[in-house]
Write an enzyme that holds these catalytic residues in place. Sequence first.
Site, PDB file in Angstrom:
ATOM      1  N   CYS A  84       0.870  -1.038   0.036  1.00  0.00           N
ATOM      2  CA  CYS A  84      -0.019   0.017   0.068  1.00  0.00           C
ATOM      3  C   CYS A  84       0.923   1.303   0.081  1.00  0.00           C
ATOM      4  O   CYS A  84       0.408   2.239  -0.397  1.00  0.00           O
ATOM      5  CB  CYS A  84      -0.929   0.176   1.140  1.00  0.00           C
TER       6      CYS A  84
ATOM      7  N   GLU B 241       7.189  -1.789  11.224  1.00  0.00           N
ATOM      8  CA  GLU B 241       5.850  -2.585  11.020  1.00  0.00           C
ATOM      9  C   GLU B 241       6.395  -3.853  10.285  1.00  0.00           C
ATOM     10  O   GLU B 241       7.572  -3.877   9.541  1.00  0.00           O
ATOM     11  CB  GLU B 241       5.034  -1.888  10.128  1.00  0.00           C
TER      12      GLU B 241
ATOM     13  N   GLY C 212      -9.410  -8.471   4.497  1.00  0.00           N
ATOM     14  CA  GLY C 212      -8.039  -8.559   4.530  1.00  0.00           C
ATOM     15  C   GLY C 212      -7.562  -8.796   5.760  1.00  0.00           C
ATOM     16  O   GLY C 212      -8.268  -8.470   6.826  1.00  0.00           O
TER      17      GLY C 212
ATOM     18  N   GLN D  62       4.727  -6.128   8.768  1.00  0.00           N
ATOM     19  CA  GLN D  62       4.005  -6.631   7.413  1.00  0.00           C
ATOM     20  C   GLN D  62       4.975  -6.446   6.122  1.00  0.00           C
ATOM     21  O   GLN D  62       4.740  -7.397   5.285  1.00  0.00           O
ATOM     22  CB  GLN D  62       2.842  -5.782   7.247  1.00  0.00           C
TER      23      GLN D  62
END
Lengths: 276, 435
Positions: free
Chosen positions: B51, B116, B193, B118
Amino acid sequence: MPTTGQLVLLSLATLAFAAGGVASVARLWWNRDGLRIAAKALMYVGITLSVAVLIWHSGSRGSWIPLEDNFDAFIWLGLLLALFVQYVQRSKPLGGLEWFVMPIVIVLMIAAGVFGKAKPQEYVDRPWYFIHRVSSFGGLFAFFIAGVCGVMYLIKQRQLRSRNASIAPQLGSLERLEHITYSSVTLGFALLTIGLVTGLVRVLTKGSDTNLGAQWYTNPKVILAFAVWVVYAIVLHAPINPRLRGRKTAILSVCGLVLTLGTLVAVQYVPTGGAH
Amino acid sequence: MQRLLLIGLNHTTAPLAVRERLALTAERQAAAIAAFRERFGQAEAVLLCTCNRVELYAARITHGQPKTEEMLSFLAEFQQVPLPDITAHVYQKTDRDVVEHLFTVASSLDSMVLGETQILGQVRTAYDTSAKLAAAGAMLNPLFQRAIAVGKQVMTSTSLAEGRLSVASVAVNHANQIFETFSDKTVLSIGAGKMATAVLQNFALLKPRELLICNRDPAKAADLATRFGGTAVPFEKLSDHLVAADIVISSTGATQPIITRKQFDSIRRKRRFRPIVLIDIAVPRDIESGVGELENVYLYNIDDLQQVVAGTLATRQDAITAARDIVVKSVEDFLVWHRTRKLGPLIDQLYKKSHDLAREELDRTLGKFPNVTPQEREHLEELARRIVNKLLHDPIKTLRDGGTAHTPAPQYLHAMQKLFQLPEMPDDDTPENES
């Protein structure tokens, strides 16, 4: 007329409120326990001194009935606002409330010194008139709260729109601010209505024999009071017309506050048209 | 010889409105890699799409194809985005800079939310996609494997991932600033998600009056509803759910907005203008930005939430320094490894060729002197060997010490191959310490 001693004590109370307010605002930059305790202690000192002034003044004029003159009324109004802040912050804290209320309290204390000394108002002569003054000042108190919460709502909403919600000073949730605004307006509107009706009764029964004169309906005090009443009547329509919710209610509350202050000034300065 | 190339854009160079135009779903990523390989057959490629970023990594032989401009054109064409719309937002890197950038990305030091975790999974997924399509080879295989190892090392041996706000907690915090109580509120989740699930989990803890889960796949919706004690509702009736909801979390894979301003304007009337919080964590965005301009509508997208999280940066400066140290050291280690794996066979070839030549010449000369004793012959052979070694010592030392900022090793290797006419080395080995 307040004595010099009472004015000195009032000045000390005002200074305590001002210092407490400064300490509270300083916590925005230095959030230390010492500052928090100092702000709280100074607020309580201010409240105690205000109560002392009220007792002294009542004792010196030989009457314990509140709101009998400007000096008394302005101090009562400021004191109630300061007590409201302390009550809210003890029961369910609302961040930043004192930053917005305390300046009003300080202005009211100064107004008590200035207007109370310069122009004492008529003593209560009839029960209806007493009700008129109590309800009108009660309404003022509620509208001050509504106006302050309206300002806080608008600032908060601006923060949330500018995406800085988490880093900006916490001012409570929009929902709570809206709730306090609406509750205050409801209370204030009811009290103001009583104040207007009792004032109207007095004018109609005494005719031109009041300080408003025969053309009482052209007096700025009356016109402004009626305008305040209309503004808050619109605010009270928010549940019926949801388009008025939120921002519009807040803006109207702030407008109402400005008009309310205008009414207060008008009461002090606008010349009266007839005999008392 | 191979060159490493990178073109990309991220949250620091491109706004969300630009990034979402280049965003690809997992299926589209695989299709893009296949198309890339079809166009540039000999080049390796990995496409990293999150993203916050879209980055195309490639490895090709020196003077081969594609060039960075061709990579950019390819990406723009594939996503049907006019090239001028993205050019100003794109960065390009080569060789060492690519290695450093990828290691920084995998360590989340280039993320909007530092620490983070992810991103590590996203790097792995991007690499796996290319590996399955045989698009990652001798260059990108070790590079990405090492990047993942570096990312892991940063997460486990520094406190970078500790003490940070999560996007989910920021979303709840935003809702808390608008609503005082949640027991009379309805939360609607659109999509299922990972991020949406994390946000939903945080909202479920607030015990809202109702938790509605809406998904195109009813089975997924039912699954989430069971997990969080909510109700699965049909996607087809989204407008009705939006009327009922006070908080909406949207994270679908839709390529076009599923909630438009026009649509929401009419929904607002049915809602009697009640305040609503819209959390849009999808890229491309699910909710038109114009919706957020409506009265009593509070819309937050992934950038808004991540910017708040990034505000915790100052408190983790020590961890950032430690993580950067790991990245810098890992880049150096990788480059040394990369150089030596090429160097070894080349030096062997050079020695062998030079010694063979010396031996040939020695044999020819000794043929003219039949009375040379074996002992003398041994001395002469030793002499020839030492001359060759001494002659090669300096160039080989330069080769081994190469790869600094001023003398890139690949250029030396290339020059040595040309000058001494050595054969090209096969690119088939991998690093020893890969994950």
